[in-house]
Design a protein around this motif. Sequence first.
Motif, PDB file in Angstrom:
ATOM      1  N   ARG A  21     -26.410  14.201 -14.752  1.00 12.26           N
ATOM      2  CA  ARG A  21     -26.449  12.936 -15.480  1.00 12.26           C
ATOM      3  C   ARG A  21     -27.544  12.004 -14.959  1.00 12.26           C
ATOM      4  N   LEU A  22     -28.599  12.597 -14.384  1.00  9.93           N
ATOM      5  CA  LEU A  22     -29.759  11.820 -13.984  1.00  9.93           C
ATOM      6  C   LEU A  22     -30.522  11.340 -15.210  1.00  9.93           C
ATOM      7  N   GLU A  23     -31.293  10.284 -15.037  1.00 12.48           N
ATOM      8  CA  GLU A  23     -32.118   9.804 -16.131  1.00 12.48           C
ATOM      9  C   GLU A  23     -33.187  10.837 -16.449  1.00 12.48           C
ATOM     10  N   GLN A  24     -33.397  11.106 -17.750  1.00 17.06           N
ATOM     11  CA  GLN A  24     -34.450  12.043 -18.142  1.00 17.06           C
ATOM     12  C   GLN A  24     -35.713  11.255 -18.436  1.00 17.06           C
ATOM     13  N   ILE A  25     -36.674  11.384 -17.545  1.00 17.36           N
ATOM     14  CA  ILE A  25     -37.918  10.638 -17.673  1.00 17.36           C
ATOM     15  C   ILE A  25     -39.008  11.378 -16.898  1.00 17.36           C
ATOM     16  N   LYS A  26     -40.198  11.446 -17.469  1.00 17.76           N
ATOM     17  CA  LYS A  26     -41.330  12.059 -16.771  1.00 17.76           C
ATOM     18  C   LYS A  26     -42.064  10.957 -16.017  1.00 17.76           C
ATOM     19  N   THR A  27     -41.709  10.822 -14.753  1.00 23.08           N
ATOM     20  CA  THR A  27     -42.340   9.810 -13.918  1.00 23.08           C
ATOM     21  C   THR A  27     -42.597  10.372 -12.540  1.00 23.08           C
ATOM     22  N   THR A  28     -43.649   9.877 -11.909  1.00 25.16           N
ATOM     23  CA  THR A  28     -43.922  10.232 -10.510  1.00 25.16           C
ATOM     24  C   THR A  28     -43.801   8.996  -9.623  1.00 25.16           C
ATOM     25  N   ASP A  29     -43.250   7.922 -10.177  1.00 25.61           N
ATOM     26  CA  ASP A  29     -43.087   6.678  -9.427  1.00 25.61           C
ATOM     27  C   ASP A  29     -41.656   6.550  -8.918  1.00 25.61           C
ATOM     28  N   ASP A  30     -41.519   6.234  -7.636  1.00 28.26           N
ATOM     29  CA  ASP A  30     -40.218   5.932  -7.029  1.00 28.26           C
ATOM     30  C   ASP A  30     -39.244   7.098  -7.115  1.00 28.26           C
ATOM     31  N   ASP A  32     -38.175  10.957  -5.211  1.00 27.44           N
ATOM     32  CA  ASP A  32     -38.342  11.892  -4.094  1.00 27.44           C
ATOM     33  C   ASP A  32     -38.258  13.335  -4.560  1.00 27.44           C
ATOM     34  N   PHE A  33     -37.492  13.580  -5.631  1.00 27.68           N
ATOM     35  CA  PHE A  33     -37.358  14.926  -6.191  1.00 27.68           C
ATOM     36  C   PHE A  33     -37.253  14.820  -7.706  1.00 27.68           C
ATOM     37  N   VAL A  34     -37.585  15.919  -8.368  1.00 29.04           N
ATOM     38  CA  VAL A  34     -37.398  16.021  -9.813  1.00 29.04           C
ATOM     39  C   VAL A  34     -36.754  17.368 -10.138  1.00 29.04           C
ATOM     40  N   ILE A  35     -35.918  17.373 -11.144  1.00 26.85           N
ATOM     41  CA  ILE A  35     -35.347  18.602 -11.684  1.00 26.85           C
ATOM     42  C   ILE A  35     -36.199  19.028 -12.873  1.00 26.85           C
ATOM     43  N   VAL A  36     -36.653  20.277 -12.870  1.00 26.16           N
ATOM     44  CA  VAL A  36     -37.560  20.771 -13.915  1.00 26.16           C
ATOM     45  C   VAL A  36     -37.047  22.105 -14.445  1.00 26.16           C
ATOM     46  N   GLY A  37     -36.922  22.228 -15.749  1.00 18.56           N
ATOM     47  CA  GLY A  37     -36.563  23.500 -16.369  1.00 18.56           C
ATOM     48  C   GLY A  37     -37.803  24.308 -16.720  1.00 18.56           C
ATOM     49  N   VAL A  38     -37.713  25.630 -16.528  1.00 18.53           N
ATOM     50  CA  VAL A  38     -38.804  26.542 -16.906  1.00 18.53           C
ATOM     51  C   VAL A  38     -38.172  27.666 -17.736  1.00 18.53           C
ATOM     52  N   PRO A  39     -37.954  27.443 -19.038  1.00 19.49           N
ATOM     53  CA  PRO A  39     -37.158  28.356 -19.866  1.00 19.49           C
ATOM     54  C   PRO A  39     -37.949  29.554 -20.405  1.00 19.49           C
TER      55      PRO A  39
END
Length: 324
Positions: A21-30, A32-39
Amino acid sequence: MYKPKDSSQSPRFCGVRTFMRLEQIKTTDDVDFVIVGVPFDTAASNRTGQRYGPQHIRNFSVLLRPYNPDMDIDIFAYCSGVDYGDIDVIPGNALRTYDRIVEELRPLLKKDIIPILMGGDHSITLGHLRAFYERFGPIALVHFDSHSDTWDHYYGEKYMHGTPFRRAVEEGLLDVDHSIQIGMRGPLYSADDIEDARQLGFEVIPMQEIRQIGFVEVMRRIHQRIGDKPVFVSYDIDFVDPAFAPGTGTPEVGGPTSYEALEYVRGLDGLNIVGFDLVEVLPAYDNGEVTALLASAIMYEMITLVALKKKRSQTNNLSTTTTS
């Protein structure tokens, strides 16, 4: 800071599905980690459908909560993260998909954001390692799997889900002197299938040896092998016994339990982890959705490691400031 929506205030079945339930947004600001799907799944040799793995994992990750009692940390008190969405892969074309992966990961790695990637079949890891090589040079690898994925080819094809780590060595992406593979088991075509990985330079601990030497010794050898090198962790869900993770393309009996699967991630705490992927979740064979539950929990433990690393850094900085 970005953190999950509070499920005590908003029911889990409300809203668009994102990881935890994290916010879905493409940002590199603020962050520490990102969840990324590679389908991507068109380099699989047996069952396919791993392209639906990311959405399947997201669907069941809504059960996760911010406090990890086993590691005694409130994750989002120390780190910030978002669901970065999926990389637009090219179905049927592994090489162009690798290019897309590198393009997407480049701005994240430039800012030292830790990507936590969901597959997809295991061929995608070659794309991940190419991106990390651009940032770090040859990188150490911890690889949990029931297969070494160091074959030279499948059916004459060089870019399949059983070949990424041979290609990675050939391309100079890995520091093999500080890389290790854990959990190999099951029938093989010949003894060369395991020995080839060792000839490439990997330390290999098959599942039979794991049962003989025990968890503590396995973790000691992992830490000794990696040292302080920047390390990428690749976790094939078929590392786990199919009794606990049936939803995968090439299951092998005789693997770890779901509890042990989590402990192997927790035991990596203290390594200089710069990225992580979890691959080969296949929803069509996931009876009771237990594989998705486990996959989301494994990724949750990886996020926890990011938080623990940040906590230590903050504590050390505070200690230095106080001393000064």
